[in-house]
Design an enzyme around this catalytic site. Structure first.
Site, PDB file in Angstrom:
ATOM      1  N   CYS A 164      30.234  22.924  45.001  1.00 19.03           N
ATOM      2  CA  CYS A 164      29.197  23.679  44.296  1.00 19.03           C
ATOM      3  C   CYS A 164      28.610  22.914  43.116  1.00 19.03           C
ATOM      4  CB  CYS A 164      29.711  25.040  43.851  1.00 19.03           C
ATOM      5  SG  CYS A 164      30.959  24.944  42.576  1.00 19.03           S
ATOM      6  N   HIS A 222      23.755  21.440  31.298  1.00 14.96           N
ATOM      7  CA  HIS A 222      23.353  22.751  31.801  1.00 14.96           C
ATOM      8  C   HIS A 222      21.877  23.050  31.607  1.00 14.96           C
ATOM      9  CE1 HIS A 222      27.665  23.574  32.269  1.00 14.96           C
ATOM     10  NE2 HIS A 222      27.213  24.283  33.278  1.00 14.96           N
ATOM     11  N   GLU A 243      37.659  21.217  39.394  1.00 16.10           N
ATOM     12  CA  GLU A 243      36.680  20.481  38.597  1.00 16.10           C
ATOM     13  C   GLU A 243      37.344  19.654  37.492  1.00 16.10           C
ATOM     14  OE1 GLU A 243      33.809  23.185  36.846  1.00 16.10           O
ATOM     15  OE2 GLU A 243      35.319  24.697  36.445  1.00 16.10           O
ATOM     16  N   ASP A 290      31.703  18.698  36.699  1.00 10.78           N
ATOM     17  CA  ASP A 290      32.786  18.500  35.742  1.00 10.78           C
ATOM     18  C   ASP A 290      33.837  17.530  36.279  1.00 10.78           C
ATOM     19  OD1 ASP A 290      32.231  19.890  33.347  1.00 10.78           O
ATOM     20  OD2 ASP A 290      32.480  21.781  34.402  1.00 10.78           O
TER      21      ASP A 290
END
Ligand code: PEP
Ligand code: MG
Length: 547
Positions: free
Chosen positions: A501, A190, A430, A454
């Site tokens: 996404c 992240h 995910e 993920d």
């Protein structure tokens, strides 16, 4: 002689600047004895550093006040100001200088160690959590004590550290760093995602640099080619300038694609949406002519404060986002803390101590475990817009019952708030189990969004933030491709939209595949939108599939 090295992943751009090693256990703080005659001057250095640190905090607060939505950060800075003016901090550091005849940096280090220990020993959970604040305050004073570690200096700074959290990246960006290099970190952590969103150039998983670099060393950081050059030669500096100019020219040329249609050459529409972490990113996204916000990662609002934002605070924040995007659609993802945002999860939820956070209480699991948290966030999102402009996305779903449980709360809130329009509730795909039961999930979802970051991690058992296994992190793996296809088939059989996404959405080697699959939209870091739109306009959608 220059030294070269590679990295595992990067956040685009090429920059050259002076290295500042971020204060951490690895940084060597100068420690030396001083004579009695130097005590007064050393104590004055400390007082001056505190004054300077307070000034810088004041300045940051002034800048934040101009962004009403960023005001959630102000209380943290106010606390830091208060800590700076604490007489105990000044007196005990000065006492170390006098009693031990040591330099101020060393005295401060010893004093901070005492403070940190005292906070860690406290029983009160809230006070315990202030340990991080006192550490940050200590770092600020250290920055001021050594000019070369002051990020506000006139030389553009590239910050080098072992690791960065997503909030570190935001701080570096706010403080004006031009780049960062971390020894640790994998392809889709992240911290990197945040850096891409903010447009801060950086490298992750760049081993070797930290040990070989000293503060003030010149560094060329090439995140386009995932490499770095320490103490470059004149020839390397000249090459850097050429590459930087070429990149700027390419980026300028891409601007022609802003506000052009997100369509293939043969006219097939594939809306390009933005992934957003901070409200500040929206203006950039709008400049590129995005077709909407496909993923608003709400956890970054929560991470800006160490207390939970209230329903009204959240509503104001979400409203500000909705207003800023005009008529464009916005998808808010419900809070997804956990894994590489674990430190934050632990701060808020002190009763949680999962040993393996990536497989622990994160995403929808955490929300169902903390019903008040879920309800507050859903109410805030639903209050933020009177229309169907806003959709809600549920993270880390692995079973039908999780979607149903969230839906039940949404319906209750719709009744409470007298909302008559339909609320679109989407399911993130995910985790492999979600793809495998996609047909069932499609019955209880209004749309799907594939979180490839993920999905790759969980399918291949590869930690997305671990540089040691980055070579295995591969969205092209047949297992990942099959799971994506399964989710697409299920969505299309049930006639619900399906978007991508994860970072894969911006990979132009996949654009043709996404067209062929009839993906409904791609959502990505906004800085990649023009690049993908250009590619899209060159491609043909396969007529056999469209017709
Ligand atoms: C993903 O997993 O692909 C995703 C979009 O969510 P995040 O990167 O925030 O985990
Ligand atoms: Mg995810």
């Amino acid at each position: 002689m220059s030294v070269h090295g590679q990295a595992v992943a990067g956040s685009g751009g090429i920059v050259c600047g002076a290295i500042q090693k971020l204060d951490s256990q690895d940084q060597i703080i100068p420690e030396y004895g001083i004579s009695k005659a130097q005590h007064t001057a050393e104590k004055k250095r400390f007082v001056d550093a505190i004054t300077q640190a307070s000034r810088h905090i004041q300045k940051e607060m002034d800048a934040l006040r101009e962004h009403p939505q960023a005001k959630v950060l102000l209380p943290i800075l106010e606390t830091h100001l208060m800590m700076l003016s604490d007489p105990e901090l000044r007196e005990s550091t000065q006492r170390y200088i006098e009693e031990k005849s040591i330099n101020v940096e060393w005295a401060l280090k010893r004093c901070m160690a005492d403070f940190v220990q005292a906070f860690a020993d406290m029983d009160d959970v809230y006070l315990k959590s202030r340990k991080a604040d006192i550490e940050q305050v200590g770092k600020r004073i250290l920055h001021e004590l050594t000019d070369k570690t002051n990020i506000k200096g006139s030389v553009p700074a590239i910050i080098v550290a072992q690791d960065f959290s997503p909030s570190d990246i935001v701080s570096l960006w706010r403080m004006g760093a031009i780049g960062f290099v971390a020894a640790q970190g994998g392809k889709e952590g992240h911290a990197l995602i945040v850096a891409r969103g903010l447009g801060l150039t950086g490298l992750i998983g760049a081993q070797g640099l930290f040990a070989q670099a000293s503060d003030g060393d010149e560094l060329i950081l090439d995140a386009e080619h995932l490499c770095w050059t320490l103490r470059p030669s004149q020839q390397e500096r000249d090459d850097f300038k050429k590459k930087q100019a070429q990149l700027a020219a390419e980026q300028d040329a891409l601007k022609a694609f802003a506000h052009t249609p997100s369509r293939s050459k043969d006219g097939y529409a594939l809306p390009l949406l933005a992934n957003i972490e901070f409200i500040e990113e929206i203006d950039i996204a709008l400049e590129y002519g995005v077709d909407g916000i496909g993923l608003f990662r709400t956890e970054f609002l929560f991470m800006q404060s160490d207390t939970l934002p209230s329903e009204d605070e959240q509503t104001a924040y979400y409203q500000a986002i909705v207003q800023r995007v005009g008529n464009l659609p916005v998808t808010f993802r419900l809070l997804d803390v956990g894994a590489d945002k674990l430190a934050y999860a632990q701060l808020l939820f002190d009763d949680y101590d999962g040993e393996n956070p990536a497989l622990g209480l994160r995403g929808v699991r955490m929300l169902l475990h903390k019903p008040k948290l879920l309800r507050t966030q859903l109410r805030a999102i639903l209050r933020s817009s009177p229309s169907e402009q806003v959709s809600i996305l549920v993270p880390m779903v692995t079973s039908v019952s999780e979607m149903q449980a969230v839906r039940t709360v949404v319906e209750e809130i719709q009744a409470e708030l007298k909302i008559n329009h339909a609320v679109s509730l989407g399911c993130m795909i995910e985790v492999p189990s979600a793809a495998l039961i996609a047909h069932d999930l499609a019955n209880v979802s209004d749309f799907f969004s594939i979180g490839s970051n993920d999905l790759v991690q969980y399918t291949l058992a590869v930690d997305r933030a671990d540089e040691h296994v980055s070579y295995l992190y591969d969205a092209n793996h047949p297992a990942v491709r099959q799971l994506i296809q399964m989710a697409v088939d299920a969505a299309q059989a049930r006639h619900i939209p399906i978007t991508i996404c994860g970072e894969l959405a911006a990979d132009t080697t996949w654009t043709q595949t996404f067209l062929d699959m009839r993906i409904s939209a791609l959502s990505m870091t906004s800085r990649n939108i023009l690049h993908v739109r250009k590619r899209l306009q060159e491609l043909q959608a396969k007529t056999s599939i469209i017709s």
